[in-house]
Design a protein around this motif. Sequence first.
Motif, mmCIF file in Angstrom:
data_model
loop_
_atom_site.group_PDB
_atom_site.id
_atom_site.type_symbol
_atom_site.label_atom_id
_atom_site.label_comp_id
_atom_site.label_asym_id
_atom_site.label_seq_id
_atom_site.Cartn_x
_atom_site.Cartn_y
_atom_site.Cartn_z
ATOM 1 N N THR A 58 9.820 10.376 -8.586
ATOM 2 C CA THR A 58 10.235 10.677 -6.940
ATOM 3 C C THR A 58 8.894 10.926 -6.230
ATOM 4 O OG1 THR A 58 10.337 13.049 -7.700
ATOM 5 C CG2 THR A 58 12.298 11.922 -8.027
ATOM 6 N N TYR A 59 8.874 11.038 -4.678
ATOM 7 C CA TYR A 59 8.222 11.005 -3.668
ATOM 8 C C TYR A 59 8.499 12.089 -2.888
ATOM 9 C CZ TYR A 59 4.377 10.535 -0.893
ATOM 10 O OH TYR A 59 3.497 10.617 0.792
ATOM 11 N N TYR A 60 8.032 13.030 -2.068
ATOM 12 C CA TYR A 60 8.665 14.141 -1.327
ATOM 13 C C TYR A 60 7.357 14.195 0.277
ATOM 14 C CZ TYR A 60 11.292 15.469 -4.892
ATOM 15 O OH TYR A 60 12.888 15.646 -6.196
ATOM 16 N N ASN A 61 8.033 14.457 1.488
ATOM 17 C CA ASN A 61 7.088 14.791 2.335
ATOM 18 C C ASN A 61 6.889 15.882 1.924
ATOM 19 O OD1 ASN A 61 6.902 15.964 5.288
ATOM 20 N ND2 ASN A 61 7.699 14.045 5.965
ATOM 21 N N ASP A 62 5.798 15.609 2.663
ATOM 22 C CA ASP A 62 5.464 17.112 2.494
ATOM 23 C C ASP A 62 5.791 19.304 3.004
ATOM 24 O OD1 ASP A 62 1.495 16.507 3.506
ATOM 25 O OD2 ASP A 62 2.850 16.143 0.966
ATOM 26 N N SER A 63 6.616 18.252 4.065
ATOM 27 C CA SER A 63 8.052 19.515 4.630
ATOM 28 C C SER A 63 8.562 20.041 4.163
ATOM 29 C CB SER A 63 8.519 18.695 6.738
ATOM 30 O OG SER A 63 8.847 17.940 6.101
ATOM 31 N N VAL A 64 9.391 19.530 2.950
ATOM 32 C CA VAL A 64 9.664 19.270 2.512
ATOM 33 C C VAL A 64 10.058 19.574 0.365
ATOM 34 C CG1 VAL A 64 11.895 18.129 3.263
ATOM 35 C CG2 VAL A 64 10.822 16.831 1.833
ATOM 36 N N LYS A 65 8.604 19.403 0.405
ATOM 37 C CA LYS A 65 7.949 19.096 -1.160
ATOM 38 C C LYS A 65 8.359 21.006 -1.400
ATOM 39 C CE LYS A 65 4.266 16.315 -1.610
ATOM 40 N NZ LYS A 65 3.686 16.209 -1.773
ATOM 41 N N GLY A 66 8.444 21.012 -2.771
ATOM 42 C CA GLY A 66 8.837 22.228 -3.154
ATOM 43 C C GLY A 66 10.145 22.974 -2.728
ATOM 44 N N ARG A 67 10.825 22.396 -1.815
ATOM 45 C CA ARG A 67 11.929 22.795 -1.855
ATOM 46 C C ARG A 67 13.687 22.223 -2.046
ATOM 47 N NH1 ARG A 67 13.358 23.506 3.675
ATOM 48 N NH2 ARG A 67 11.655 22.823 4.490
ATOM 49 N N PHE A 68 12.755 20.419 -1.899
ATOM 50 C CA PHE A 68 14.350 19.953 -1.661
ATOM 51 C C PHE A 68 13.996 18.861 -3.004
ATOM 52 C CE2 PHE A 68 15.604 18.724 2.902
ATOM 53 C CZ PHE A 68 15.016 20.770 2.902
ATOM 54 N N THR A 69 15.249 18.052 -3.716
ATOM 55 C CA THR A 69 14.744 17.684 -5.251
ATOM 56 C C THR A 69 15.467 16.568 -5.049
ATOM 57 O OG1 THR A 69 13.641 19.354 -6.431
ATOM 58 C CG2 THR A 69 14.810 17.770 -7.554
ATOM 59 N N ILE A 70 14.954 15.248 -5.472
ATOM 60 C CA ILE A 70 16.506 14.242 -5.990
ATOM 61 C C ILE A 70 16.425 14.137 -7.507
ATOM 62 C CG2 ILE A 70 16.514 12.236 -6.261
ATOM 63 C CD1 ILE A 70 15.139 11.648 -3.622
ATOM 64 N N PRO A 71 17.438 14.585 -8.471
ATOM 65 C CA PRO A 71 17.708 14.888 -9.488
ATOM 66 C C PRO A 71 17.771 13.756 -10.110
ATOM 67 C CG PRO A 71 19.492 16.765 -8.774
ATOM 68 C CD PRO A 71 18.962 15.263 -7.695
ATOM 69 N N ARG A 72 16.548 13.473 -11.632
ATOM 70 C CA ARG A 72 16.886 12.081 -11.696
ATOM 71 C C ARG A 72 17.943 11.537 -12.471
ATOM 72 N NH1 ARG A 72 10.640 12.207 -13.510
ATOM 73 N NH2 ARG A 72 9.386 13.452 -10.913
ATOM 74 N N ASP A 73 18.705 12.337 -13.049
ATOM 75 C CA ASP A 73 19.872 11.372 -13.395
ATOM 76 C C ASP A 73 20.736 11.025 -12.603
ATOM 77 O OD1 ASP A 73 22.370 14.435 -13.600
ATOM 78 O OD2 ASP A 73 20.047 14.527 -12.373
ATOM 79 N N ASN A 74 21.964 9.610 -12.825
ATOM 80 C CA ASN A 74 23.167 9.385 -12.639
ATOM 81 C C ASN A 74 22.497 8.955 -11.200
ATOM 82 O OD1 ASN A 74 25.332 8.808 -12.856
ATOM 83 N ND2 ASN A 74 26.054 10.215 -11.696
ATOM 84 N N VAL A 75 21.291 8.379 -11.211
ATOM 85 C CA VAL A 75 20.615 7.640 -9.451
ATOM 86 C C VAL A 75 21.512 6.205 -9.823
ATOM 87 C CG1 VAL A 75 18.508 6.864 -8.624
ATOM 88 C CG2 VAL A 75 18.631 8.616 -9.828
ATOM 89 N N LYS A 76 21.973 5.397 -10.434
ATOM 90 C CA LYS A 76 22.508 4.599 -10.419
ATOM 91 C C LYS A 76 23.564 4.354 -9.130
ATOM 92 C CE LYS A 76 25.137 0.831 -13.601
ATOM 93 N NZ LYS A 76 25.264 0.217 -14.269
ATOM 94 N N ASN A 77 24.814 5.209 -9.282
ATOM 95 C CA ASN A 77 25.677 5.038 -8.124
ATOM 96 C C ASN A 77 25.922 6.478 -7.702
ATOM 97 O OD1 ASN A 77 26.729 3.269 -9.699
ATOM 98 N ND2 ASN A 77 27.990 4.230 -11.515
ATOM 99 N N THR A 78 25.523 7.226 -7.407
ATOM 100 C CA THR A 78 25.643 8.464 -6.940
ATOM 101 C C THR A 78 24.524 9.029 -6.769
ATOM 102 O OG1 THR A 78 27.928 9.352 -7.299
ATOM 103 C CG2 THR A 78 26.032 10.512 -5.900
ATOM 104 N N MET A 79 23.528 9.045 -5.694
ATOM 105 C CA MET A 79 21.748 10.252 -5.837
ATOM 106 C C MET A 79 22.546 11.429 -5.223
ATOM 107 S SD MET A 79 18.095 9.300 -3.715
ATOM 108 C CE MET A 79 19.643 8.681 -2.089
ATOM 109 N N TYR A 80 21.549 12.427 -5.542
ATOM 110 C CA TYR A 80 21.497 13.596 -4.566
ATOM 111 C C TYR A 80 20.702 13.990 -4.218
ATOM 112 C CZ TYR A 80 25.727 14.362 -7.708
ATOM 113 O OH TYR A 80 27.037 13.675 -8.629
ATOM 114 N N LEU A 81 20.714 15.423 -3.616
ATOM 115 C CA LEU A 81 19.410 15.773 -2.744
ATOM 116 C C LEU A 81 19.693 17.264 -3.024
ATOM 117 C CD1 LEU A 81 16.577 15.741 -1.184
ATOM 118 C CD2 LEU A 81 17.639 15.828 0.614
ATOM 119 N N GLN A 82 19.218 18.016 -3.617
ATOM 120 C CA GLN A 82 19.506 19.585 -3.823
ATOM 121 C C GLN A 82 17.949 19.728 -2.578
ATOM 122 O OE1 GLN A 82 21.779 21.194 -5.504
ATOM 123 N NE2 GLN A 82 20.492 23.005 -4.360
#
Length: 119
Positions: A58-82
């Motif tokens: 994963t790679y994040y823009n500095d403005s969201v690093k540490g606050r936003f996360t893309i969970p690594r599971d189940n990326v095949k069909n559904t991607m999330y942004l926490q």
Amino acid sequence: QVQLVESGGGLVQVGGSLRLSCAASGRTNRLATRAWFRQAPDKERAFVARIIRSDGNTYYNDSVKGRFTIPRDNVKNTMYLQMNSLNPEDTAVYYCAAREIFKDNYDYWGPGTQVTVSS
């Protein structure tokens, strides 16, 4: 063809959290990278985060690093942004995007979901 649809946007107070979803359908087996972008009022669309399907990097823009996360599971069909610790600067329409292997551009985009952070 690939179809992407976002969901999970809404109104949240400063410091709150939201979890966005991006459901993919169609010929998803060739998708190599999935990403989130956002566009705030009167601003250009900006990169937020991305995940490589093959290794989960994963790679994040500095403005969201540490606050936003893309969970690594189940990326095949559904991607999330926490999204945690939201602030008014996070207010935007959030888009998910995808690109196929060996492609430089994101060819597939969802219609977007609105996130509004109130102070």
